[in-house]
Scaffold this active site. Structure first.
Site, PDB file in Angstrom:
ATOM      1  N   HIS A 488     -18.532 -54.347 -94.878  1.00 38.83           N
ATOM      2  CA  HIS A 488     -18.981 -55.137 -93.724  1.00 38.83           C
ATOM      3  C   HIS A 488     -19.776 -56.356 -94.171  1.00 38.83           C
ATOM      4  CE1 HIS A 488     -20.539 -55.661 -89.521  1.00 38.83           C
ATOM      5  NE2 HIS A 488     -21.541 -56.218 -90.186  1.00 38.83           N
ATOM      6  N   GLU A 489     -20.810 -56.131 -94.977  1.00 38.17           N
ATOM      7  CA  GLU A 489     -21.665 -57.244 -95.383  1.00 38.17           C
ATOM      8  C   GLU A 489     -20.910 -58.248 -96.247  1.00 38.17           C
ATOM      9  OE1 GLU A 489     -24.392 -57.894 -93.991  1.00 38.17           O
ATOM     10  OE2 GLU A 489     -24.491 -55.986 -92.925  1.00 38.17           O
ATOM     11  N   HIS A 492     -19.210 -60.741 -94.115  1.00 39.53           N
ATOM     12  CA  HIS A 492     -20.075 -61.891 -93.823  1.00 39.53           C
ATOM     13  C   HIS A 492     -20.072 -62.872 -94.996  1.00 39.53           C
ATOM     14  CE1 HIS A 492     -21.794 -60.634 -90.056  1.00 39.53           C
ATOM     15  NE2 HIS A 492     -22.338 -59.539 -90.543  1.00 39.53           N
ATOM     16  N   HIS A 495     -17.068 -65.013 -95.051  1.00 43.15           N
ATOM     17  CA  HIS A 495     -17.180 -66.028 -94.002  1.00 43.15           C
ATOM     18  C   HIS A 495     -17.993 -67.220 -94.515  1.00 43.15           C
ATOM     19  CE1 HIS A 495     -17.846 -66.562 -89.344  1.00 43.15           C
ATOM     20  NE2 HIS A 495     -17.067 -67.507 -89.858  1.00 43.15           N
TER      21      HIS A 495
END
Length: 727
Positions: A488-489, A492, A495
């Site tokens: 998940h992190e 980020h 992104h």
């Protein structure tokens, strides 16, 4: 205003003298890609560095405001964007430390500088002469030939100043400034109190036997923590940031389970110096007052102007329509757990402190899945390098090389160079995985340096997690939940790495709150993708790859326990919206800790969910997301649910189009990950998926519906029919 890590200074009027900048922050870092040099800054340097940087920024702003030339996009909008470079460099390093490795000195600086930063920002955004220049450029936009990103920067600069209060009366501006200063003070204090309360309320027991059910290494770690707390011979279990605690399923002693749960549940509402309830009442009241100054009925309406959902009602409708099915699931699952308790000889009904222990028993029985049998396949370095990085290589062609020459803020932080498929450097990645008392709870990503073509900068990004560190000599095994958090992190981080913008303020993750979690959630897909699993999920002793049937069991069991797993998030999101739907009069009526408790209880009971069995993921008293900064995730915790809808629909697209392929990764990069905050979010999603988002895959994944969305009316006027948008 500028982001940290850049080098260009704001254009100056000819007759304005820039004072000399001194110290480490006067220039961009000389380290690779302007990575921060933590060896060059002491804790005592930050306060004077902030003061100097604000003074320099004031001179830059004065030069823009007092420029005798007519306002243009370049001499006003771009000049504002590039101002405050030194201040950005100071703030980036400082707030990275206060989040991940703070101390009393840094906490004191944060308490002092927060209100000053708020006042500094207000002085800029509420300056009538400066706003007049911005407005003149904005009003002339139809006659200007601008690229899309230029147009977005102009719009966001103008709307940001309006949202800050540029069009208010002088008296209203004075009120806004006072409210902003006070909010900065008390939200900082809230975060610091929660961190201290979390550390201080660790479970302490006298004997190893009381921790029966935990592994020997976990009990040894508890003994070590107790010794560090000055209690040798005892055993301590640190609290995590959420209401539920990861040790609860394993603990056999029901009294110990209940004690641990209640320490978590009541951590910041016991009176004394770490009680946060009076702060909550004041924060809620000040926010409602501020919203009223802008003609808005409540804080949620005020802050949601730039969200994908656009308004509170859309977000509320999206969540509340899930409640009936979710409540039924909670009751059904509670009945199953009560049956299991009776089977085990228990003469009691399930409580929140029991829930996960008996849920794991049922899960193991139904799906033949034992979490302890899964964990040996997830060694931390393997998960990161052969799982997370491997998936990024297959999708985007990225490669990674660890480096040991960069200064870090804690010895357990590691760094990696990140390279494009053609070998050019994309950025630098910092990885900080372990829990410690100096770190706030949760997991997050941020930038030390933002990508910007205007500045010629590449991204320097860090991920922070809170994984309990294994004892010395023990393998660093992680739960599957933490595996998901790593993916998940890093979603980020991707992104941020794929940012492709001219302006730092629109770069990478600079998107709406209810969009930014979308790319990170999609990246969790690859944690259980067979090709990825086979590469990283290796038994730490035998090297055996995790059996396919074990993964099938994980996926089959994923829909079980959604009454709790999904319910606690929905409750927290709705609690957030309830606090921020208060009118000024309603908020002002809540003044005491007891009234805060009563409001929370009544707000949750109104939902119709089984809150006695499934409390929210965060109670108000330790809800850092919404109360530990002046805005933060306030009226925005629903974003995790909204973006899960986007995420699940995107997973469906990936699986229908070949899964883990270089072509699919490039498509996602081109349509979503590289776009930053430069375009409409529904347009961005449609460019990726070829259609508007659909809620059905999310509900199916949560086990709340089997291809039937009749119970969910998503045909709100703002959205097409049949569509909608570590927490």
């Amino acid at each position: 205003m500028a982001s940290a890590g850049d080098t260009m200074e704001a254009p100056m009027a000819d007759d304005t003298a820039m004072p000399e900048a001194t110290g480490y922050f006067a220039n961009a870092s000389s380290l690779p890609l302007q990575a921060p040099d933590f060896t060059q800054v002491s804790d005592d340097d930050y306060l004077p560095a902030f003061e100097q940087a604000m003074a320099l920024h004031n001179v830059e702003i004065a030069a823009i405001r007092d420029n005798p030339e007519a306002p243009t996009f370049e001499n006003t909008i771009v000049a504002l964007e590039t101002s405050g470079r030194q201040l950005g460099r100071v703030a980036t390093m400082f707030f990275a430390l206060t989040g991940a490795n703070t101390n009393d000195t840094l906490d004191a600086v944060q308490a002092e500088i927060g209100p000053k930063l708020s006042a500094h920002s207000d002085a800029i955004t509420l300056d009538p002469v400066l706003f007049a220049r911005v407005k003149q450029v904005y009003d002339n936009r139809a006659a200007m030939a601008m690229e899309r990103e230029d147009a977005v920067l102009l719009e966001e600069t103008y709307e940001g100043m309006v949202q800050a209060g540029a069009m208010l009366t002088d008296a209203q501006k004075t009120e806004v400034k006072a409210i902003n200063t006070r909010l900065s003070e008390i939200t900082t204090e809230f975060g610091q109190r929660v961190r201290e309360a979390t550390v201080d309320n660790a479970l302490i027991v006298d004997t190893r036997e009381e921790l029966a059910g935990l592994s020997d290494s976990e009990i040894d770690a508890a003994a070590k923590l107790a010794a560090e707390k000055g209690m040798p011979g005892k055993f301590a279990i640190a609290l995590q940031n959420t209401t539920q605690q990861p040790s609860l399923p394993a603990l056999e002693n029901r009294d110990v389970r209940e004690k641990l749960f209640m320490l978590s549940y009541n951590r910041a509402d016991q009176g004394g110096e770490n009680d946060t309830r009076a702060l909550i009442a004041e924060i809620a009241s000040l926010r409602a007052q501020k919203a009223a100054l802008f003609g808005q009925p409540d804080w949620a309406s005020y802050v949601m102007y730039d969200r994908m959902a656009k308004n509170p009602q859309t977000a509320l409708d999206f969540m509340e329509q899930m409640v009936p099915a979710l409540a039924a699931t909670q009751r059904r699952e509670a009945a199953l757990l009560n049956e299991k308790i009776a089977e085990e000889g228990g003469d009691f009904e399930v409580k929140p402190s029991d829930w996960y222990r008996y849920a794991e028993m049922v899960r193991k029985e139904r799906y033949d899945l034992d979490e302890n049998a899964v964990k040996p396949y997830f060694e931390l370095t393997n998960v990161l390098e052969n799982g997370v990085f491997f998936a990024a290589n297959k999708l985007y062609g990225l490669t990674f090389r660890q480096r040991t020459d960069l200064p870090v803020y804690h010895p357990t932080v590691t760094t990696y160079d990140v390279f494009e498929e053609d070998g050019t450097q994309l950025g630098i990645f910092y990885f900080d995985p372990f829990q410690r008392p100096s770190k706030r709870g949760g997991a997050w990503m941020s930038n030390f340096v933002d990508q910007s073509y205007l500045y010629g900068t590449k991204p320097v990004i860090y991920n922070v997690l809170n994984i309990p560190q294994a004892g010395e000599g023990e393998p660093q095994l992680v739960s599957f939940d933490n595996v998901n958090t790593l993916f998940h992190e890093f979603g980020h981080a991707l992104h941020g790495f794929f940012a492709d913008q001219k302006y730092a303020s629109l770069s990478g993750t600079a998107t709406a709150r209810d969009f930014v979690e979308y790319p990170s959630q999609v990246n969790e897909l690859w944690a259980t993708y067979p090709e990825v699993l086979q590469n990283y999920a290796k038994h730490y002793q035998t090297g055996e790859t995790i059996p396919a049937e074990l993964i099938e069991k994980i996926e089959a069991a994923a829909k079980f326990n959604q009454g709790y797993d999904f319910g606690e998030v929905v409750e927290a999101a709705l609690l957030d919206m309830k606090w921020h739907a208060l009118s000024p009069a309603e908020a002002a009526a809540i003044t005491t800790p007891e009234q805060v408790d009563a409001f929370e209880r009544n707000a949750l009971e109104e939902l119709g969910l089984e809150i006695g069995l499934v409390p929210p993921r965060y109670r108000s008293s330790y809800f850092n997301h919404i109360f530990s900064s002046p805005t933060g995730y306030s009226s925005g915790y629903y974003s995790y649910l909204w973006t899960e809808m986007l995420d699940r629909d995107s997973r469906k697209w990936f699986l229908e189009n070949g899964g883990l392929t270089r072509e699919n990764g490039q498509h996602q990069r081109d349509t979503v990950l590289s776009r930053g905050g430069t375009m409409d979010y529904f347009e961005m999603f449609e460019n990726f998926a070829g259609r508007q988002p659909d809620v059905t895959p999310m509900l199916e994944a949560r086990g709340l519906v089997a291809g039937d969305t009749d119970a969910l009316d998503t045909s709100d006027g703002a959205l097409p029919a049949g569509s909608v948008g570590t927490k």
